[in-house]
Write a protein that holds these residues in place. Structure first.
Motif, PDB file in Angstrom:
ATOM      1  N   CYS A 193     -10.771   0.229  -4.932  1.00  0.00           N
ATOM      2  CA  CYS A 193      -9.539  -0.207  -4.265  1.00  0.00           C
ATOM      3  C   CYS A 193      -9.411  -1.715  -4.108  1.00  0.00           C
ATOM      4  O   CYS A 193      -8.312  -2.206  -3.803  1.00  0.00           O
ATOM      5  N   SER A 194     -10.481  -2.475  -4.273  1.00  0.00           N
ATOM      6  CA  SER A 194     -10.393  -3.908  -4.021  1.00  0.00           C
ATOM      7  C   SER A 194     -11.382  -4.682  -4.888  1.00  0.00           C
ATOM      8  O   SER A 194     -12.336  -4.115  -5.428  1.00  0.00           O
ATOM      9  N   LEU A 195     -11.137  -5.963  -4.969  1.00  0.00           N
ATOM     10  CA  LEU A 195     -11.983  -6.878  -5.735  1.00  0.00           C
ATOM     11  C   LEU A 195     -12.040  -8.203  -4.993  1.00  0.00           C
ATOM     12  O   LEU A 195     -11.008  -8.733  -4.574  1.00  0.00           O
ATOM     13  N   THR A 196     -13.246  -8.736  -4.835  1.00  0.00           N
ATOM     14  CA  THR A 196     -13.432 -10.039  -4.203  1.00  0.00           C
ATOM     15  C   THR A 196     -14.386 -10.871  -5.048  1.00  0.00           C
ATOM     16  O   THR A 196     -15.479 -10.400  -5.389  1.00  0.00           O
ATOM     17  N   ARG A 197     -13.970 -12.080  -5.396  1.00  0.00           N
ATOM     18  CA  ARG A 197     -14.823 -12.984  -6.166  1.00  0.00           C
ATOM     19  C   ARG A 197     -14.711 -14.391  -5.587  1.00  0.00           C
ATOM     20  O   ARG A 197     -13.641 -14.818  -5.165  1.00  0.00           O
ATOM     21  N   PHE A 198     -15.843 -15.116  -5.611  1.00  0.00           N
ATOM     22  CA  PHE A 198     -15.849 -16.506  -5.148  1.00  0.00           C
ATOM     23  C   PHE A 198     -16.924 -17.265  -5.903  1.00  0.00           C
ATOM     24  O   PHE A 198     -18.023 -16.758  -6.118  1.00  0.00           O
ATOM     25  N   LYS A 227      -5.328  -2.653  -4.217  1.00  0.00           N
ATOM     26  CA  LYS A 227      -4.347  -1.713  -4.719  1.00  0.00           C
ATOM     27  C   LYS A 227      -3.147  -1.617  -3.792  1.00  0.00           C
ATOM     28  O   LYS A 227      -3.287  -1.663  -2.563  1.00  0.00           O
ATOM     29  N   LEU A 228      -1.969  -1.507  -4.400  1.00  0.00           N
ATOM     30  CA  LEU A 228      -0.734  -1.258  -3.669  1.00  0.00           C
ATOM     31  C   LEU A 228      -0.111  -0.001  -4.278  1.00  0.00           C
ATOM     32  O   LEU A 228       0.713  -0.077  -5.192  1.00  0.00           O
ATOM     33  N   GLY A 229      -0.542   1.149  -3.791  1.00  0.00           N
ATOM     34  CA  GLY A 229      -0.130   2.398  -4.426  1.00  0.00           C
ATOM     35  C   GLY A 229      -0.755   2.479  -5.804  1.00  0.00           C
ATOM     36  O   GLY A 229      -1.950   2.231  -5.978  1.00  0.00           O
ATOM     37  N   PRO A 230       0.031   2.755  -6.835  1.00  0.00           N
ATOM     38  CA  PRO A 230      -0.528   2.778  -8.189  1.00  0.00           C
ATOM     39  C   PRO A 230      -0.734   1.382  -8.782  1.00  0.00           C
ATOM     40  O   PRO A 230      -1.411   1.228  -9.797  1.00  0.00           O
ATOM     41  N   ALA A 231      -0.146   0.347  -8.165  1.00  0.00           N
ATOM     42  CA  ALA A 231      -0.228  -1.020  -8.690  1.00  0.00           C
ATOM     43  C   ALA A 231      -1.462  -1.734  -8.137  1.00  0.00           C
ATOM     44  O   ALA A 231      -2.086  -1.299  -7.165  1.00  0.00           O
ATOM     45  N   PHE A 232      -1.798  -2.859  -8.786  1.00  0.00           N
ATOM     46  CA  PHE A 232      -2.934  -3.677  -8.345  1.00  0.00           C
ATOM     47  C   PHE A 232      -2.475  -5.123  -8.290  1.00  0.00           C
ATOM     48  O   PHE A 232      -1.946  -5.661  -9.264  1.00  0.00           O
ATOM     49  N   LEU A 233      -2.667  -5.769  -7.143  1.00  0.00           N
ATOM     50  CA  LEU A 233      -2.284  -7.161  -6.936  1.00  0.00           C
ATOM     51  C   LEU A 233      -3.530  -8.038  -6.916  1.00  0.00           C
ATOM     52  O   LEU A 233      -4.453  -7.794  -6.136  1.00  0.00           O
ATOM     53  N   LEU A 234      -3.546  -9.040  -7.778  1.00  0.00           N
ATOM     54  CA  LEU A 234      -4.667  -9.972  -7.852  1.00  0.00           C
ATOM     55  C   LEU A 234      -4.155 -11.380  -7.581  1.00  0.00           C
ATOM     56  O   LEU A 234      -3.227 -11.852  -8.240  1.00  0.00           O
ATOM     57  N   THR A 235      -4.745 -12.049  -6.612  1.00  0.00           N
ATOM     58  CA  THR A 235      -4.389 -13.427  -6.283  1.00  0.00           C
ATOM     59  C   THR A 235      -5.636 -14.297  -6.379  1.00  0.00           C
ATOM     60  O   THR A 235      -6.750 -13.837  -6.117  1.00  0.00           O
ATOM     61  N   SER A 236      -5.446 -15.549  -6.733  1.00  0.00           N
ATOM     62  CA  SER A 236      -6.584 -16.466  -6.820  1.00  0.00           C
ATOM     63  C   SER A 236      -6.150 -17.872  -6.461  1.00  0.00           C
ATOM     64  O   SER A 236      -4.986 -18.251  -6.632  1.00  0.00           O
ATOM     65  N   ALA A 277      -2.682 -21.979  -7.712  1.00  0.00           N
ATOM     66  CA  ALA A 277      -2.574 -20.626  -7.161  1.00  0.00           C
ATOM     67  C   ALA A 277      -1.984 -19.701  -8.212  1.00  0.00           C
ATOM     68  O   ALA A 277      -1.017 -20.057  -8.895  1.00  0.00           O
ATOM     69  N   ASN A 278      -2.581 -18.535  -8.349  1.00  0.00           N
ATOM     70  CA  ASN A 278      -2.117 -17.528  -9.311  1.00  0.00           C
ATOM     71  C   ASN A 278      -1.995 -16.184  -8.619  1.00  0.00           C
ATOM     72  O   ASN A 278      -2.824 -15.831  -7.775  1.00  0.00           O
ATOM     73  N   SER A 279      -0.966 -15.439  -8.989  1.00  0.00           N
ATOM     74  CA  SER A 279      -0.825 -14.074  -8.488  1.00  0.00           C
ATOM     75  C   SER A 279      -0.260 -13.212  -9.604  1.00  0.00           C
ATOM     76  O   SER A 279       0.608 -13.651 -10.368  1.00  0.00           O
ATOM     77  N   GLU A 280      -0.783 -11.979  -9.701  1.00  0.00           N
ATOM     78  CA  GLU A 280      -0.353 -11.076 -10.759  1.00  0.00           C
ATOM     79  C   GLU A 280      -0.358  -9.654 -10.243  1.00  0.00           C
ATOM     80  O   GLU A 280      -1.346  -9.207  -9.655  1.00  0.00           O
ATOM     81  N   LEU A 281       0.746  -8.949 -10.472  1.00  0.00           N
ATOM     82  CA  LEU A 281       0.882  -7.552 -10.071  1.00  0.00           C
ATOM     83  C   LEU A 281       0.911  -6.700 -11.332  1.00  0.00           C
ATOM     84  O   LEU A 281       1.767  -6.888 -12.202  1.00  0.00           O
ATOM     85  N   THR A 282      -0.054  -5.776 -11.426  1.00  0.00           N
ATOM     86  CA  THR A 282      -0.182  -4.927 -12.609  1.00  0.00           C
ATOM     87  C   THR A 282       0.141  -3.492 -12.247  1.00  0.00           C
ATOM     88  O   THR A 282      -0.347  -2.967 -11.233  1.00  0.00           O
ATOM     89  N   LEU A 283       0.946  -2.848 -13.092  1.00  0.00           N
ATOM     90  CA  LEU A 283       1.366  -1.469 -12.842  1.00  0.00           C
ATOM     91  C   LEU A 283       1.124  -0.643 -14.103  1.00  0.00           C
ATOM     92  O   LEU A 283       1.603  -1.001 -15.185  1.00  0.00           O
TER      93      LEU A 283
END
Length: 360
Positions: A193-198, A227-236, A277-283
């Motif tokens: 459900c989640s991803l964290t990187r640093f 995760k946002l329902g079936p989608a996945f939001l990644l921000t960096s 800053a980057n953000s991407e929503l994948t469905l």
């Protein structure tokens, strides 16, 4: 057209991967750089040799060679076996040649592409790496290396000034030398459900000789996905700064794939500091196809004028930029394909295409 082959000789393993790229593709998809009448200048390939026990005591020798249309890289790494609780040591030799378009490249087509600025970097380094894993999530690498950097023209000749007559090295001579102490720490944690990187990189130039560069440079990258329902939001968020002695090529280049899409490499700006800053929503659309929408933005925080020679101002770079768009991710047994359609703040459109994880 490409070919890949594995050869086993005793305990050594040789992986060969050669791609033949048509000259027309290079002209359409890549910025112009060093030109040559040699037909092999348009061959792209790689050669990797691995030996798991060089002297019969589990010493590892890795030799890799990669050649692109405008760049090349040779890496030799020798590793001695050590107990797992101790840091793993590697002696590394590396030589590379690549166009320096991030800082010295010339933005064209409303900043959507970057052409050659006539500056390329020939780098030679030798050093010792210490890799340590603190836990399953944390790892770190400490290295000390000597680095010799020589700017060259598109024709392969040594240069000390760019096309406008400004120095391209810190010393003003045809080359820079430095000893760098580098510390990099990495954290990664992922589940369904989640991803964290640093990651955090700190580099310190050590004045072994009076003419060698003295500087401090740091860079961080923090990423969070969920995760946002079936989608996945990644921000960096990416940021960095450098102080002390520096050459123009040490500036942070903003723009391009992996930075701000919709712009050419370094076309947003180049400065002694940066924030991206980057953000991407994948469905997922089906089992093999994902759709994505993304938003990228970056700025040099007004630090472009502090780069020696102020190349960003001379090239008319805005210093900040925003790119947005959409794309598709294709997953198959043969590899992953990524296509992105981006538009920048000047309404210029750019298409990015990439293939990764090719099955042998």
């Amino acid at each position: 057209m490409g070919a890949q082959k594995s050869i086993h000789a005793g305990k050594a393993k040789i992986d060969v991967n050669v791609d033949f790229t048509h000259k027309l593709c290079a002209a359409l998809m890549l910025p112009p750089s060093r030109s040559s009448g040699d037909p092999f200048s348009f061959v792209v390939g790689s050669l990797c040799i691995k030996h798991p026990s060089l002297f019969g005591r589990s010493e590892k020798l890795d030799v890799s060679w990669e050649k692109g249309l405008c760049d090349s890289n040779v890496l030799i790494a020798y590793r001695r076996p050590r107990p797992e609780w101790l840091a793993q040591q590697s002696l590394v030799f590396q030589h590379s040649i690549s166009p320096e378009i991030g800082v010295h490249g010339l933005p064209i087509d409303n900043f959507s592409r970057t052409g050659s600025g006539g500056v390329n970097l020939s780098k030679f380094s030798v050093g010792l790496d210490l890799d340590e894993r603190a836990s399953s999530n944390w790892s770190s690498t400490t290295s000390v290396k000597f680095e010799h950097i020589r700017p060259i023209s598109d024709n392969g000749h040594s240069i000390s000034r760019d096309l406008d007559g400004f120095p391209v090295t810190c010393s003003g001579s045809p080359h820079d030398s430095m000893v760098i102490l580098k510390q990099e720490s990495r954290f990664a944690q992922a589940n369904d459900c989640s991803l964290t990187r640093f990651s955090l990189q700190i580099e310190q130039g050590i004045p072994v000789l009076s003419k060698w560069l003295i500087f401090n440079r740091f860079k961080f990258v923090a990423s969070k996905g969920f995760k946002l329902g079936p989608a996945f939001l990644l921000t960096s968020l990416t940021g960095g700064s450098v102080v002390g002695d520096m050459a123009p090529y040490q500036a942070f280049a903003i723009g391009g794939l992996g930075s701000v899409r919709g712009y050419g490499d370094g076309a947003v700006g180049s400065g002694t500091s940066c924030l991206i800053a980057n953000s991407e929503l994948t469905l997922p659309l089906n089992k093999m196809l994902d759709g994505a929408v993304f938003l990228d933005c970056g700025t040099d925080l007004g630090s472009g004028r502090h780069v020696p020679g102020n190349p960003a101002l001379r090239q008319g770079k805005p210093g900040s930029g925003l790119g947005l768009g959409y794309g598709f991710r294709v997953k198959s047994q043969f590899g992953h394909c990524q296509i992105d359609f981006a538009i920048n703040a000047f309404q210029q459109k750019t298409v990015y295409f990439g293939i990764s994880n090719i099955a042998s």
